[in-house]
Design a protein around this motif. Structure first.
Motif, PDB file in Angstrom:
ATOM      1  N   GLY C 168     -65.235 -38.766 -18.105  1.00 41.43           N
ATOM      2  CA  GLY C 168     -66.272 -38.224 -18.993  1.00 41.43           C
ATOM      3  C   GLY C 168     -67.359 -37.524 -18.193  1.00 41.43           C
ATOM      4  O   GLY C 168     -67.783 -36.410 -18.539  1.00 41.43           O
ATOM      5  N   ALA C 169     -67.769 -38.176 -17.095  1.00 39.76           N
ATOM      6  CA  ALA C 169     -68.853 -37.594 -16.303  1.00 39.76           C
ATOM      7  C   ALA C 169     -68.425 -36.248 -15.724  1.00 39.76           C
ATOM      8  O   ALA C 169     -69.179 -35.262 -15.798  1.00 39.76           O
ATOM      9  CB  ALA C 169     -69.232 -38.548 -15.173  1.00 39.76           C
ATOM     10  N   ALA C 171     -66.111 -34.258 -16.868  1.00 33.23           N
ATOM     11  CA  ALA C 171     -65.988 -33.284 -17.955  1.00 33.23           C
ATOM     12  C   ALA C 171     -67.370 -32.758 -18.339  1.00 33.23           C
ATOM     13  O   ALA C 171     -67.555 -31.567 -18.604  1.00 33.23           O
ATOM     14  CB  ALA C 171     -65.300 -33.915 -19.158  1.00 33.23           C
ATOM     15  N   TRP C 172     -68.353 -33.668 -18.331  1.00 31.71           N
ATOM     16  CA  TRP C 172     -69.718 -33.281 -18.675  1.00 31.71           C
ATOM     17  C   TRP C 172     -70.248 -32.284 -17.640  1.00 31.71           C
ATOM     18  O   TRP C 172     -70.834 -31.261 -17.983  1.00 31.71           O
ATOM     19  CB  TRP C 172     -70.608 -34.528 -18.743  1.00 31.71           C
ATOM     20  N   VAL C 173     -70.018 -32.610 -16.349  1.00 33.58           N
ATOM     21  CA  VAL C 173     -70.469 -31.707 -15.290  1.00 33.58           C
ATOM     22  C   VAL C 173     -69.856 -30.328 -15.480  1.00 33.58           C
ATOM     23  O   VAL C 173     -70.517 -29.300 -15.398  1.00 33.58           O
ATOM     24  CB  VAL C 173     -70.092 -32.273 -13.898  1.00 33.58           C
ATOM     25  N   ARG C 175     -68.754 -28.989 -18.158  1.00 33.07           N
ATOM     26  CA  ARG C 175     -69.098 -28.323 -19.419  1.00 33.07           C
ATOM     27  C   ARG C 175     -70.553 -27.860 -19.427  1.00 33.07           C
ATOM     28  O   ARG C 175     -70.861 -26.761 -19.872  1.00 33.07           O
ATOM     29  CB  ARG C 175     -68.842 -29.318 -20.563  1.00 33.07           C
ATOM     30  N   PHE C 176     -71.448 -28.702 -18.918  1.00 34.63           N
ATOM     31  CA  PHE C 176     -72.861 -28.458 -19.210  1.00 34.63           C
ATOM     32  C   PHE C 176     -73.749 -28.115 -18.023  1.00 34.63           C
ATOM     33  O   PHE C 176     -74.901 -27.779 -18.212  1.00 34.63           O
ATOM     34  CB  PHE C 176     -73.462 -29.676 -19.935  1.00 34.63           C
ATOM     35  N   THR C 177     -73.265 -28.246 -16.789  1.00 33.39           N
ATOM     36  CA  THR C 177     -74.182 -27.957 -15.682  1.00 33.39           C
ATOM     37  C   THR C 177     -73.906 -26.567 -15.110  1.00 33.39           C
ATOM     38  O   THR C 177     -72.867 -25.962 -15.385  1.00 33.39           O
ATOM     39  CB  THR C 177     -74.000 -28.984 -14.544  1.00 33.39           C
TER      40      THR C 177
END
Lengths: 415, 377, 307
Positions: C168-169, C171-173, C175-177
């Motif tokens: 998840g982390a 994927a978040w990196v 997608r959003f950073t």
């Protein structure tokens, strides 16, 4: 000369090396404790530091650019050249020298050479698939296994001999190649790679598990080749007469190896010639064109399915033949000889020799195998050195040892 | 084709020549060269070290006592990594390039079987201290011997113990799909059937893997009250740990493939090896003649476990045969060994017509939670 | 068929799947950005197992025994050093080959994995190494009479939780950073990304570091779970994790996790209810079948042929 830059780079790399080597070389696990070897990482890092420093200095030396140009000219890219008249006598001389080798070298080196030639054969085979047709096959060893087991099982259940096993196993492996090729041809690049890898593993696992038929991990004994009913073993095992009793001479175990070596050499020479010719025929050109640009080829009306399948089947057939020779020379087959590592090794030879270059592949196969035996003296470091060579070769000469030569055809008059 | 490529090929050939002629040729006078072949690299390296240590010490002791008729033993150390292909290569090398007069080895049965074909062809005596697969001596090769037992004896001993002493009724048999492991498991199964019991499970696991949880759950679902494992310490350790973690307390019985402290390491701690049994020859470290040798090993900081002393005894037997026959020919040595006894540090040894030991006494050992093993009742 | 046994096999499969997934993430990230198989990733995992055991021994030897602090300290150290290994491998073996043919980095990767395996074998010995049990205990759900039960150990729970969180982390990196944006840009078109001012070398290094960090987490947790390791563990698990990544659609992070779980469940259920001997045949068979029917895996994007 910029000493400062060289110094900076060397310090950087030395520092990184020190960090990398400290835990794994300096701290050695012993049960649940660690034992300290402080000097080892220091030595290793010092080596890296000095190496980096020297390399940086060398790169700045005044003669270096000229040397670099020399090397690039020798090795990189491909050239299109008008073919001089075929150097028949050179080829024949080389063949004669190679054929004379067994009487000069001992049994041990003869066996090393046999193995090297088998790998050269496999290299030529996988070169058709990977080098010419550009289909990355990581399970090539499966066809090798099919050949070896085809001979072993064939002799056990069908009474197949060495000579009939060669065409039989080539056909069998080609069938397997086509069977695998058919569903996977839609895939490209790395998906193809992993599917072939899976296929190779499946073949090995089935051979290992089907104990009732293949002997499982115990493997199978393979009969030695015979010539005209004469057996090349100390005692007759296949109902013939041992050769030394027929000729009334003392038994010499290396005769069998010499026979296998010579037959293998003839096959290799023929195949070398054959693949070279194939490359100039429409089919070979279609392989290479398909490798470069599949869409363009299809637009030009090349049937990519048959072209790819033919490459797969032909490569597999060569692998199968290699397997027969392997089984005959070892006298014993067992699944541990057909692991993924073997595929990687064969592939490495092709890449070292230069993708698509047949001469390079043969040279690389010979070099690697002989190097492998030479490095046996330092058997502990063999794998390490071998891996390092692979990496360095890729960086230094990614196109392989030899430059690829393409035949030159004069441009004809416009129609 | 132009000249440059041929010159490269020629250069390679010349390089081959140089390399080939660089290999030491033949034995010097006054020295008997004997090959030691075993896995010095790869996952069986621990056993290879046992073989080498034993032979090395034996050579030192025999040489100190005057050698073979005054000639010194010189050992040639080779590595087959337990791969048949490499074993064949090593065998050719020992025979042809190193000109050894006898061979101690190999260790893995799958290597010994193809390699001994080559020694037999060359008429060289081969004696394995550790290959227990029956096929090793079942191929009508008169110059092949072993100083250890056979898997059919070992598996039989295991089966009898499980049935008679442990009183197990539901037995699961697991093997590692390798020549040694599966051979042992098959031998155990055959004896079990002869004793009138049928196993509840017979399956193979993949070597090199670390997750046998699915298999353990399957064993549990069969409510097995004993598990027999044919294989080596690396997988045995992981298997027993996962059995205990899943609450399966049934005893694990195995063979000589786990006779190494590494078994404890691969189980992840001594507390997991409780209630593990294994068959192995009578501990040579306790036999009277062996004690002095064991002392000298320990003084050098090495515990002679597993096959170390077997390897020692193997070299003793070869040396005895060479001294008695004053010959190095394989068939003469074999003839002598077939009809005479040798006093080794493991007691008096004699061989039958096949090359197997006439007497092998497999003993059951039991591991305990302090990470050591003792003879079981 | 006993329901407890089925449930236990599903748990076995999920744990195995989470382990495959943790390592598959490393393959899939590198493939996603560079389009190459990083064959050395399995060896990076193997190195991290050694590093974890070494730091554990070092710290306990220095007198640190409180489990949570100890675990966190080892985890951080292992991640740090494994990431350094990942970075160096990229720098030494892959970066010089950026513009070489497709096969060159593959061969180089095979070479690097040989080097790492043999380096560890020579410096640490070929023996099996053990690691003491740090996290004990399990959850158990027993039947009424207590004869049958389903259980999962705390380490296994930790592995599953960390796998999901880590995935998840990442994927978040992605997608959003801004780093993630740079990664995606590099993935789509490296030259264009460079024209837009993205330091693609730096981005690729970062991806290797992140992949190695995930391998380090796996190295510590999986080693704690199995209790032992040797220099050869990277190979088998590497092949399996790579298969998982391809199964799920290489290049897709959730795909790697999904592929891992599917592979783990396949292996465990086939092994539990059919036959252990042929479980790998079954797993690779599934792989071939999936790829034939759906050539880009479960969640992969079908390759668009560009002319």
């Amino acid at each position: 000369m910029n000493f400062r830059e060289a110094w900076r780079v060397a310090v950087q790399w030395g520092g990184v090396a020190l960090l990398l080597f400290t835990p794994l070389s300096g701290l050695v696990l012993d049960g649940y404790r660690v034992v300290f070897f402080w000097q080892r990482p220091l030595w290793l890092a010092g080596g890296v530091f000095l190496g980096a420093l020297l390399t940086m200095m060398l790169l700045q030396a005044s003669r270096t650019p000229r040397m670099q140009r020399f090397f690039t000219r020798m090795s990189s890219g491909s050239v299109v050249e008008r073919q001089s008249a075929l150097p028949v006598w050179q080829g024949l001389l080389l063949f004669a020298v190679a054929a004379g080798l067994p009487w000069w070298m001992g049994h041990y080196w003869l066996n090393v050479m046999i193995l090297a030639l088998i790998y050269a054969l496999l290299g030529l085979g996988i070169n058709i698939v990977v080098g010419l047709a550009g289909l990355l096959d990581l399970g090539y060893v499966a066809f090798y296994a099919v050949g070896a087991y085809g001979y072993a099982l064939g002799s056990q259940y069908l009474g197949l001999g060495f000579w009939s096993a060669i065409p039989f196993c080539a056909l069998l492996a080609a069938t397997f190649g086509a069977l695998l090729g058919f569903p996977v041809l839609r895939m490209r690049g790395d998906y193809l790679a992993i599917v072939t890898l899976g296929f190779g593993e499946i073949i090995r696992l089935v051979l290992n598990n089907a104990t009732e038929i293949t002997g499982g991990p115990n493997g199978l004994s393979v009969p030695a080749p015979t010539i005209l009913g004469l057996e090349l073993t100390r005692v007759a095992k296949q109902g013939g007469t041992p050769w030394h009793e027929f000729f009334k001479v003392a038994y010499d175990p290396s005769v069998r190896s010499i026979l296998i070596y010579l037959v293998l050499l003839v096959f290799l020479a023929m195949l070398y010639f054959f693949v070279g010719r194939l490359q100039r025929m429409p089919i070979g050109r279609a392989w290479e064109a398909l490798r470069e640009d599949e869409i363009a080829c299809r637009a030009l009306g090349i049937n990519h399915v048959t072209v790819k399948l033919s490459a797969f089947a032909m490569g597999a057939a060569v692998g199968g033949m290699g397997g027969v020779f392997f089984a005959a020379s070892q006298g014993f087959v067992n699944p541990t000889s057909f692991t993924f590592f073997e595929s990687a090794l064969i592939l490495a030879m092709v890449v070292l020799g230069g993708l698509g270059s047949n001469g390079g592949v043969v040279v690389a196969a010979l070099t690697i195998n002989i190097l492998h035996e030479v490095l046996r003296e330092f058997s502990d470091y063999r794998g390490l050195v071998f891996g390092l060579i692979m990496v360095i070769m890729m960086i230094w000469r990614p196109r392989g040892l030899l430059r690829i030569r393409r035949p030159f055809f004069p441009v004809g008059k416009a129609l | 084709m132009s000249g440059r490529r041929w010159s490269v090929v020629a250069a390679i050939l010349v390089a081959c020549g140089v390399v080939i002629s660089a290999v030491p040729a033949g034995s010097a006078g006054g020295v008997v060269r004997i090959g030691v072949a075993g896995p010095l690299t790869g996952s069986y390296a621990a056993f290879g070290e046992q073989l080498w240590r034993g032979a090395e010490q034996a050579a030192k002791d025999i040489n100190a006592a005057g050698g073979i008729d005054g000639r010194m033993i010189e050992l040639v150390k080779t590595d087959d990594a337990c791969e048949p292909k490499q074993a064949v290569n090593v065998a050719h090398r020992l025979v042809d390039a190193e000109k050894v007069k006898a061979v101690i080895g190999h260790f893995c049965s799958s290597s010994t079987i193809p390699a001994t074909e080559i020694y037999a062809e060359a008429g060289i005596l081969a004696m394995t201290p550790g290959s227990t697969n029956p096929k090793v001596t079942e191929r009508n090769l008169p110059t092949v011997f072993r100083t250890c037992g056979r898997d059919d004896q070992q598996g039989g001993a295991g089966a009898e113990y499980v049935v008679q002493k442990l009183k197990a009724k539901r037995i699961a048999i697991i093997h590692d799909k390798d020549t040694y492991g599966q051979g042992l498991a098959d031998a155990m199964r055959a004896r079990l059937h002869a004793l009138g019991l049928k196993e509840v499970l017979y399956e193979g696991l993949t070597r090199g893997e670390k997750d046998f949880n699915a298999l353990v759950t399957k064993i549990k679902s069969q409510t097995a009250d004993a598990v027999y494992f044919g294989g080596l310490h690396a997988e045995a350790g992981v298997l027993v740990r996962q059995m205990r973690e899943q609450g399966l307390q049934a005893p694990l019985i195995s063979g000589d493939g786990i006779v190494s402290q590494e078994f404890v390491a691969s189980a992840g701690g001594p507390r997991f090896v409780e209630n593990v049994y294994m068959t192995f020859g009578r501990d040579a470290r306790k036999i009277y003649t062996g004690r002095k040798v064991v002392e000298s090993f320990r003084k050098a900081g090495y515990e002679p476990e597993g096959y170390t002393l077997y390897s020692y005894a193997t070299l003793q037997s070869i040396a005895a045969a060479m001294t008695a026959t004053r010959s190095e020919q394989g068939d003469l040595l074999a003839q002598w060994l077939h009809s005479n006894k040798v006093d080794t540090i493991m007691g008096s040894k004699a061989w039958d017509a096949k090359g197997d030991l006439q007497v092998t006494d497999y003993v059951m050992y039991r591991w305990s939670s302090d990470g050591t093993y003792q003879e079981a009742e | 068929m006993n329901g407890y046994i089925v449930a236990q096999q599903v748990i076995n499969g999920l744990v195995l799947g989470a382990i495959y997934g943790l390592i598959a993430v490393g393959y899939t990230m590198v493939y996603g950005i560079m389009g190459m198989i990083n064959f050395a990733h399995g060896e990076i995992y193997m190195v991290s197992a050694y590093l974890a055991a070494i730091f554990l021994a070092l710290l306990t030897g220095a007198g640190l025994h409180a489990p949570p602090i100890l675990l966190v300290a080892i985890l951080l150290l292992t991640i740090l050093f494994t990431a350094l290994y990942g970075w160096s491998v990229e720098r030494v073996a892959y970066r010089p080959l950026r513009d070489a043919s497709r096969l060159a980095p593959l061969i180089s990767a095979i070479g690097i994995s040989l080097v790492l395996q043999n380096y560890v074998r020579i410096s640490q010995g070929a023996r099996n190494q053990g690691i003491p049990t740090l996290i004990e205990g399990h959850l158990r759900w027993a039947s009424a009479d207590g004869s049958a039960f389903v259980q999962v150990t705390h380490v296994q729970i930790l592995i599953m939780v960390v796998a999901v969180l880590g995935m998840g982390a990442l994927a978040w990196v992605m997608r959003f950073t801004s780093l993630g944006r740079a990664c995606r840009a590099t993935q789509q078109d490296r030259i264009m990304a460079e024209l837009l001012g993205i330091n693609t070398d730096h981005v690729i290094s970062t991806v290797f570091v992140m992949g190695a960090a995930m391998a380090a987490v796996a190295g510590l947790l999986v080693t704690l779970n199995y209790g032992s390791f040797d220099f050869f563990i990277g190979f088998v698990i590497g092949i399996k994790a790579f298969t998982a990544a391809v199964l799920g659609g290489i290049g897709s992070l959730p795909g790697a996790m999904l592929g891992g779980v599917v592979l783990g469940l396949c292996e465990s259920l086939f092994s539990g209810f059919v036959n252990t001997d042929y479980k790998d045949v079954f797993a690779f068979g599934i792989l071939i079948l999936v790829l034939v029917l759906r050539p880009s895996g479960f969640l992969g994007h079908p390759e668009v042929e560009k002319v």
